[in-house]
Enzyme design. Structure first.
Site, PDB file in Angstrom:
ATOM      1  N   GLY A 100       7.361  18.015   9.911  1.00 14.13           N
ATOM      2  CA  GLY A 100       6.020  17.657  10.352  1.00 14.13           C
ATOM      3  C   GLY A 100       5.913  17.614  11.862  1.00 14.13           C
ATOM      4  O   GLY A 100       4.852  17.305  12.410  1.00 14.13           O
ATOM      5  N   GLU A 143      10.721  10.409  18.960  1.00 15.79           N
ATOM      6  CA  GLU A 143      11.036   8.971  18.967  1.00 15.79           C
ATOM      7  C   GLU A 143      10.286   8.184  20.032  1.00 15.79           C
ATOM      8  O   GLU A 143       9.941   7.019  19.825  1.00 15.79           O
ATOM      9  CB  GLU A 143      12.544   8.771  19.178  1.00 15.79           C
ATOM     10  CG  GLU A 143      13.342   8.536  17.923  1.00 15.79           C
ATOM     11  CD  GLU A 143      13.818   9.821  17.261  1.00 15.79           C
ATOM     12  OE1 GLU A 143      14.444   9.746  16.207  1.00 15.79           O
ATOM     13  OE2 GLU A 143      13.548  10.917  17.801  1.00 15.79           O
ATOM     14  N   LYS A 178      -0.628  19.955  21.804  1.00 18.78           N
ATOM     15  CA  LYS A 178      -1.269  19.472  20.572  1.00 18.78           C
ATOM     16  C   LYS A 178      -0.244  18.864  19.625  1.00 18.78           C
ATOM     17  O   LYS A 178      -0.416  17.735  19.141  1.00 18.78           O
ATOM     18  CB  LYS A 178      -2.025  20.610  19.874  1.00 18.78           C
ATOM     19  CG  LYS A 178      -2.753  20.178  18.605  1.00 18.78           C
ATOM     20  CD  LYS A 178      -3.633  21.278  18.037  1.00 18.78           C
ATOM     21  CE  LYS A 178      -4.880  21.462  18.868  1.00 18.78           C
ATOM     22  NZ  LYS A 178      -5.852  22.377  18.205  1.00 18.78           N
ATOM     23  N   THR A 179       0.839  19.594  19.327  1.00 21.92           N
ATOM     24  CA  THR A 179       1.861  19.034  18.436  1.00 21.92           C
ATOM     25  C   THR A 179       2.591  17.881  19.107  1.00 21.92           C
ATOM     26  O   THR A 179       3.006  16.931  18.446  1.00 21.92           O
ATOM     27  CB  THR A 179       2.856  20.111  17.995  1.00 21.92           C
ATOM     28  OG1 THR A 179       3.475  20.697  19.149  1.00 21.92           O
ATOM     29  CG2 THR A 179       2.167  21.196  17.185  1.00 21.92           C
TER      30      THR A 179
END
Length: 740
Positions: free
Chosen positions: A469, A707, A635-636
């Site tokens: 994802g 993270e 964007k990601t």
């Protein structure tokens, strides 16, 4: 057509497949004659199986077999055979190995039937008698048994103490010495862990598994079952959330392969949501942070001690306290970390393992010190800003944390904050504003990639990595397309197959920084080949050019200084009589990197509203600034940070895996009892990427972002709650009764 792709906010190329249902997950691979396995879990936390009776289950029409420790064939008996790539020291759990019970909900039988419904019903008919013994699952009751963990690969132990921290703390003019409590958390991805094993006519197996490391699972299964490498293939094209839960092979893949091999047929095993709580988790910790400072706010002593739980059979540890020794400058530092073995399953790396809980304690304590000193929390952090890593006496490869503070504070409106607790209101609610620093590693692992460019100008590039994802499909396509000057539509990136070139598990925020350079290197090898063919063309417009003299743009090779002198890539291949160029490259960390500490940094600012009468807390907005070096896809990247912030809200206010110590079992084992943030809990989140240039961290100059979005968020929210209410809560999650 533009072929400058890196740095652009390009949509996920796998998005359409996911929203239309074309993307297949581990439990969605079907074939005629598929059998279904259902796991029976232990009802006790410690002891032995005195007797297990499967007779009634076998009488149910449609039941094929029931596997237990009494009839499971003897497999590899060495501990190392069961170890996976990231297993901590100890003896890994072996399902159905013997009658011993090591933790509650341990899998003790597998019922296999011709339908899932029959297997589930028959599992209720398996009768088990236990010889239970006393169990221990309460961390607080066993802190005296804490000990130093054995060294775990990839996890740095706390550095040796420097200076004289205890004496310096005693002499400090201003000090904070407090304890923090945080609970266990479970990953709870949307997709349950599942495995579908296709048994081929020749006895070979194709294992469709939910995992964050197909090659890790492949090697684990081959070691246990004795398969030749080519007789077993592991596939995981899409993963419905992992968060670290899929880093190690989970027991359903073992049981599915066991059943398929023994029954010589295809088998599927899917865990239920309650059974997901029989897997690893973020361990509960108990921490002490003691800070001593001069009246001017200069840190003179730093002590951070942590206890965390582990299983009795493995020494799982995380870097909880290490961050404290490198985030701020201080000459007197002591960092201690102990593990407490309990009758639980081994904890598991969970998004920003160690840093989430360690930074909650440190950044809360820094806020408490700022209050005691009557200084602004940002001013305190800047006064003690670390210009180098005090743990290892190394410079940072890059660090723009100061700019993170400045940009985020400006966007947030920190200057408008009245520092006095309970001084800000909005209607009938108290308003609080808090902030915290964040830090995470930026590591590079060895990885390989293969690139194949065909005569029609299409590029296929592959590596055995995963996309959980995070956008791996998209950013690797961007890197490859830009390297060869191709359109995104002309590039296909393959992943999630153990037969592809070697890649590490997808975790630790090191996928982009590890697989990305390998993709780039494979494409650069093809660039060199293409130029070689171009130079052989009769009357080549590139005659005499070196690789640094040319650029690959819009499907052509052209001179940098004379763009009109160009030749199409397809023309080069056709003229050379080449159907395809194939190149593979492997890239790993460099010796130069080891001379630097490589980190991603962030600054998180949070605003909360607290109802004065009812104690309800609402996080109204969060601003987070991240210094993550080169951003491959804004964007990601933003999506990753957004997800981390939402999880930070969950850690601060919602998430808690609660143990019933009478049974030694997690009782919050569904999403009705285990609370996660929902839409109504998440409001404005603003993400800022601070420009940062780093030529040392890896050849692409990127840092991981998976993270960093979560670290520091819980502390910022807790600090905001204190500012709103004047009440300091040192345990998570913060609940209504903590404020009433």
């Amino acid at each position: 057509m533009s072929t400058a792709h890196v740095g652009k906010p390009i949509d996920r190329i796998d998005g359409r497949a996911k929203v239309t249902g074309a993307a297949k997950y581990a439990a969605e691979y079907n074939e005629p004659g598929l059998a279904y396995g259902w796991i029976v879990n232990s009802a006790v936390a410690r002891g032995r199986i005195a007797a297990i009776d499967v007779a009634e289950a076998l009488k149910v029409p449609g039941v094929i077999h029931v596997f237990t420790h009494e009839n499971t064939p003897r497999l590899a008996w060495l501990d190392r055979s069961y170890r996976d790539q990231i297993a901590p020291p100890g003896s890994p759990f072996r399902p159905l190995y013997d009658a011993e019970i090591h933790f509650s909900s341990q899998p003790i039988a597998l019922v296999v039937a011709d339908s899932s419904e029959v297997a589930r019903y028959a599992a209720t008919l398996v009768r088990v008698e236990y010889a239970a013994t006393g169990h221990a699952t309460e961390l607080d009751a066993h802190l005296a048994e804490g000990r130093a963990p054995k060294k775990r690969g990839g996890i740095k132990p706390p550095p040796k103490a420097r200076g004289g921290p205890d004496g310096a703390l005693e002499k400090a003019a201003v000090k904070v010495d407090v304890a923090y409590r945080v609970p266990a958390e479970h990953h709870n991805p949307m997709e349950m862990f599942a495995t579908t094993v296709h048994h081929e006519p020749d006895g070979k197996l194709v294992v469709y598994d939910k995992t964050q490391g197909v090659q890790n699972v492949h090697d684990y299964l081959c070691n246990i079952f004795g398969f030749a490498a080519d007789d077993l293939r592991v596939v995981s094209k899409f993963v419905g959330g992992g968060f670290g839960a899929g880093l190690r092979p989970q027991h359903q893949v073992f049981l599915a392969v066991l059943a398929a091999r023994e029954l010589k047929r295809s088998v599927r095993v899917v865990l239920t949501r309650p059974q997901m709580f029989s897997l690893g988790y973020r361990p509960a910790t108990r921490q002490r942070v003691a800070l001593g400072a001069s009246p001017e706010g200069v840190l003179e002593a730093v002590i951070h001690e942590a206890f965390q739980e582990t299983s009795r059979f493995e020494d799982y540890s995380e870097m909880i306290v290490n961050w404290t020794g490198l985030l701020y400058r201080c000459e007197n530092v002591r960092l201690d970390h102990a593990i407490v073995p309990l009758d639980l399953f081994t904890p598991l790396d969970m998004r920003a393992p160690g840093a989430v809980w360690g930074l909650f304690a440190l950044e809360s304590a820094m806020d408490e010190l700022a209050v005691a000193l009557k200084v602004d929390p940002i001013e305190l952090r800047l006064k003690n800003y670390a210009e180098e890593d005090g743990n290892e006496d190394k410079p940072f490869s890059s660090k723009e944390l100061r700019e993170c503070y400045r940009r985020a504070a400006e966007r947030f409106g920190w200057a408008d904050r009245n520092p006095e607790p309970r001084s800000m209101r909005r209607g009938s609610t108290l308003v609080g504003r808090g902030m915290a620093s964040g830090v995470w590693e930026s590591n590079q692992q060895k990885a390989a990639a293969k690139a194949v460019l065909t005569v029609d100008g299409k590029l296929t590039i592959s590596s055995a990595t995963e996309d959980i994802g995070t956008g791996t499909y998209t950013i690797m396509t961007q890197v490859a397309a830009e390297a060869l000057g191709l359109a995104m539509a002309d590039v296909t990136f393959l992943l999630g197959d153990s037969t592809l070139p070697q890649a590490p598990v997808e975790g630790g925020s090191f996928t982009a920084s590890s697989v990305g350079p390998a993709v780039q290197a494979a494409c650069e090898a093809i660039r060199a080949d293409l130029l070689g063919y171009a130079l052989k063309l009769d009357g080549s417009p590139l005659a005499g050019a070196k690789i640094d003299d040319v650029e690959f743009v819009d499907g052509t090779i052209r001179l940098r200084d004379a763009p009109a002198k160009a030749v199409a890539i397809t023309a080069v291949l056709r003229a050379g009589g080449v159907e395809a160029i194939e190149r593979e490259a492997a890239v790993g960390p460099s010796a130069k990197q080891q001379r630097y500490t490589r980190l991603t940094h962030s600054a998180t600012f949070a605003e909360v509203e607290v109802d004065e009468d009812f104690g309800t807390i609402r996080v109204t907005r969060v601003v987070v600034a991240v210094a993550g070096a080169r951003i491959l896809n804004p964007k990601t990247a933003r999506s990753q940070v957004l997800g981390g912030v939402v999880w930070g809200i969950g850690s601060a206010l919602h998430e808690e895996s609660v143990l019933d110590h009478a049974f030694g079992r997690f009782m919050t084992h569904n999403l009705a009892d285990y609370h996660v943030p929902v839409n109504a809990d998440v409001h404005a989140i603003d993400v800022i990427f601070v420009e940062e240039h780093d030529e040392i961290v890896n050849p692409l100059g990127v840092k991981g972002l998976g993270e960093i979005g979560v670290v520091g968020v819980a502390a910022a929210i807790a600090n905001a709650v204190f500012h709103a209410t004047g009440r300091r809560v040192r345990k998570l999650p913060i609940k209504l009764d903590d404020l009433l």
